[in-house]
Design a protein around this motif. Structure first.
Motif, PDB file in Angstrom:
ATOM      1  N   GLN A 106       0.828  -1.196   0.000  1.00  0.00           N
ATOM      2  CA  GLN A 106       0.000   0.000   0.000  1.00  0.00           C
ATOM      3  C   GLN A 106       0.872   1.261   0.000  1.00  0.00           C
ATOM      4  O   GLN A 106       1.869   1.351   0.732  1.00  0.00           O
ATOM      5  N   ASP A 107       0.472   2.223  -0.826  1.00  0.00           N
ATOM      6  CA  ASP A 107       1.164   3.514  -0.864  1.00  0.00           C
ATOM      7  C   ASP A 107       0.495   4.452   0.143  1.00  0.00           C
ATOM      8  O   ASP A 107      -0.272   5.357  -0.223  1.00  0.00           O
ATOM      9  N   VAL A 108       0.777   4.220   1.403  1.00  0.00           N
ATOM     10  CA  VAL A 108       0.135   5.000   2.465  1.00  0.00           C
ATOM     11  C   VAL A 108       0.981   6.220   2.795  1.00  0.00           C
ATOM     12  O   VAL A 108       2.178   6.287   2.494  1.00  0.00           O
ATOM     13  N   LYS A 109       0.341   7.184   3.441  1.00  0.00           N
ATOM     14  CA  LYS A 109       1.031   8.393   3.872  1.00  0.00           C
ATOM     15  C   LYS A 109       0.961   8.505   5.391  1.00  0.00           C
ATOM     16  O   LYS A 109      -0.060   8.190   6.004  1.00  0.00           O
ATOM     17  N   TYR A 110       2.040   8.992   5.959  1.00  0.00           N
ATOM     18  CA  TYR A 110       2.103   9.160   7.398  1.00  0.00           C
ATOM     19  C   TYR A 110       1.290  10.386   7.821  1.00  0.00           C
ATOM     20  O   TYR A 110       1.419  11.458   7.242  1.00  0.00           O
ATOM     21  N   VAL A 111       0.426  10.177   8.815  1.00  0.00           N
ATOM     22  CA  VAL A 111      -0.419  11.258   9.330  1.00  0.00           C
ATOM     23  C   VAL A 111       0.334  11.935  10.473  1.00  0.00           C
ATOM     24  O   VAL A 111       0.397  11.408  11.591  1.00  0.00           O
ATOM     25  N   THR A 112       0.897  13.090  10.189  1.00  0.00           N
ATOM     26  CA  THR A 112       1.777  13.728  11.181  1.00  0.00           C
ATOM     27  C   THR A 112       1.013  14.337  12.355  1.00  0.00           C
ATOM     28  O   THR A 112       1.486  14.329  13.489  1.00  0.00           O
TER      29      THR A 112
END
Length: 514
Positions: A106-112
């Motif tokens: 999965q190309d997920v993004k980190y939720v800062t």
């Protein structure tokens, strides 16, 4: 499992964690290698999921970590945008391996700036309950454990129906040996009545330092060393081999400590040749034969109830009646002697060998026993075929050696042995109800690694034979288990303190609000 295998297992877990999360670490702005470094990887992960660093400690506390792992799995998924119910369920029911799928596919993004506040009332409730369970488990495991007295072996000191708090820190809290177990229950899950733990893996024995050693006459809670019963008081006959910390909890009085020579003469305990003087609160009980004149009316039901006898049976002949009375103290026996019509009160003392008495070699009985040596860590004893029955279980079971006898030779771990050095301390535990207590006289020594804790406080006492409000033994509420003199209830002081607290809170809030 040995320390070596636990070390290998620990390294394997770190590798599994690193392989399943290194890409996620990178997406969170960290280095991929940080996912593989033991302990440090957990500290970094806490920063990634925006949780306090001290959570790392909870991941390494047995039983607590079983609760924490699913929490960390879910927090990790949510830190990368996986917030749905399906994501949560997949994270839990795949034992965290769903994170592998996310990491590699999965190309997920980190939720800062992820919010840590639950978005629903249900989520908030679940989080609060989980935190409460973790705190309660910590207290239950390492500080104080509630315990109920199920038998009459310490009658007069502790009664059936007493609810105790057992201190884990007096003798040093023992870390759980059973790594995977349901929190705050012992060996059985309530309602469904099934085993509450997995027998594998087992952690090595470890105990934190205590501020007190077990002394003679201490009342001690310990795991019953020979327990194989499926469930305490179960009558089905089922049996199971249990880990040490899941064996049934017993409570007895310590009568012999490591290094002592113990002997019982006519029911009286002698330590190193001297009579062991019991504390004032201890009320040893024995069975007695009571004879009385058949022509003198005696209300035995009232009399025996008044002196606290637990059972009575008798026979009748032409000249007199004889009652065999169980579990009465010396004071109770002396009172019987002064009752008109009672001609004799004689304490029953076993004289003949009893095959069920330790070490089951038909030489002793429950009232005349020993002398016997209480093993001490580091001490070496001579090992012969004559002495082997006393130490056989210690060598083979409690200290995990391969023991066998070939002819006249004793082999330990395939080597001929003429001596043996003990690896831990042992204790001798007995009930005050001497003729109605299954204790060390029947199954031998209690190893140090079986010690659970010290009963310190009775917070409730319930008499099943009482009626209405008298079912509660009010005089025992909030009383101490040990100490000098007779026990005193501190319940009224608790009520006063509680009333002052609520009154103070009321007036403080009233003043604060204007």
């Amino acid at each position: 499992m040995t320390l070596y295998f636990w070390f290998l297992f620990f390294l394997l877990v770190q590798i599994i964690h690193g392989l399943g999360t290194w890409k996620l670490y990178e997406k969170a702005g960290r280095k991929s290698w940080e996912a593989f470094i033991p302990v440090y990887n957990a500290i970094v992960l806490m920063k990634i999921i925006n949780r306090p660093t001290w959570w790392t400690l909870l991941l390494f506390i047995p039983v607590i970590n079983v609760l924490m792992f699913p929490v960390v799995w879910i927090e990790t998924l949510r830190s990368f945008g996986k917030n749905t119910t399906s994501d949560t369920l997949l994270g839990i029911f795949t034992f965290g391996f769903y994170i592998y799928f996310i990491n590699y596919t999965q190309d997920v993004k980190y939720v800062t700036e992820r919010s840590l506040v639950a978005k629903t009332k249900t989520g908030d409730t679940v989080s609060s309950l989980l935190f409460a369970v973790i705190v309660a488990t910590l207290v239950h495991t390492y500080v104080m454990q509630p315990f109920t007295i199920p038998t009459s072996s310490l009658e007069k000191s502790l009664l059936i129906g007493d609810f105790l708090f057992v201190s884990k820190f007096h003798y040093g809290a023992r870390t759980p040996m059973t790594a995977v177990a349901a929190p705050m229950v012992h060996d059985t899950l309530p309602i469904i009545k099934t085993k509450s733990y997995l027998s594998w893996p087992q952690l090595p024995y470890f105990r934190f330092p205590g501020f007190q050693k077990i002394e003679k006459n201490d009342i001690v809670v310990f795991n019953w060393p020979v327990d194989t019963v499926y469930k305490f008081f179960d009558t089905s006959g089922r049996s199971v081999i249990k880990p040490i910390d899941k064996q049934s909890n017993y409570v007895k009085r310590c009568q012999g400590t490591p290094g002592d020579s113990l002997q019982i003469k006519n029911g009286v305990v002698f330590i190193n040749g001297k009579e062991l003087i019991l504390p004032e609160r201890a009320k040893p009980q024995y069975s007695y034969s009571v004879t009385y004149d058949v022509n003198t009316p005696i209300d035995f039901e009232y009399l025996l109830n008044d002196i606290g006898a637990t059972d009575a049976a008798g026979f009748k002949n032409e000249a007199r009646d004889t009652l065999f009375v169980s579990a009465i103290t010396e004071a109770g026996a002396n009172r019987l002697k002064n009752v008109p019509g009672i001609t004799s009160v004689i304490r029953n003392v076993s004289k003949t060998p009893e095959s069920q008495v330790f070490p089951q070699n038909n030489i002793w009985n429950k009232d005349n026993f020993g002398p016997i040596y209480i093993p001490q860590v580091g001490k070496t004893i001579s090992l012969t075929l004559a002495s082997l029955p006393f130490y056989k279980r210690i060598i083979s079971v409690y200290e995990s050696n391969d023991l066998k006898v070939v002819g006249n030779d004793i082999y330990i771990n395939d080597k001929i042995a003429t001596t043996y050095t003990f690896k831990q301390d042992y204790y001798w535990m007995m009930g005050d109800n001497r003729h109605n207590s299954e204790d060390s006289r029947y199954w031998g020594y209690v190893p140090a690694d079986h010690i659970v804790g010290k009963p310190v406080f009775i917070w409730m006492s319930w008499d099943t034979h009482g009626k209405g409000i008298n079912k509660i033994r009010w005089e025992r509420l909030f009383s101490t288990v040990g100490g000098d003199g007779q026990p005193q209830s501190y319940f009224k002081f608790f009520l006063i303190a509680l009333a002052l607290y609520f009154a103070g809170s009321y007036f403080w809030n009233k003043r604060k609000n204007g």
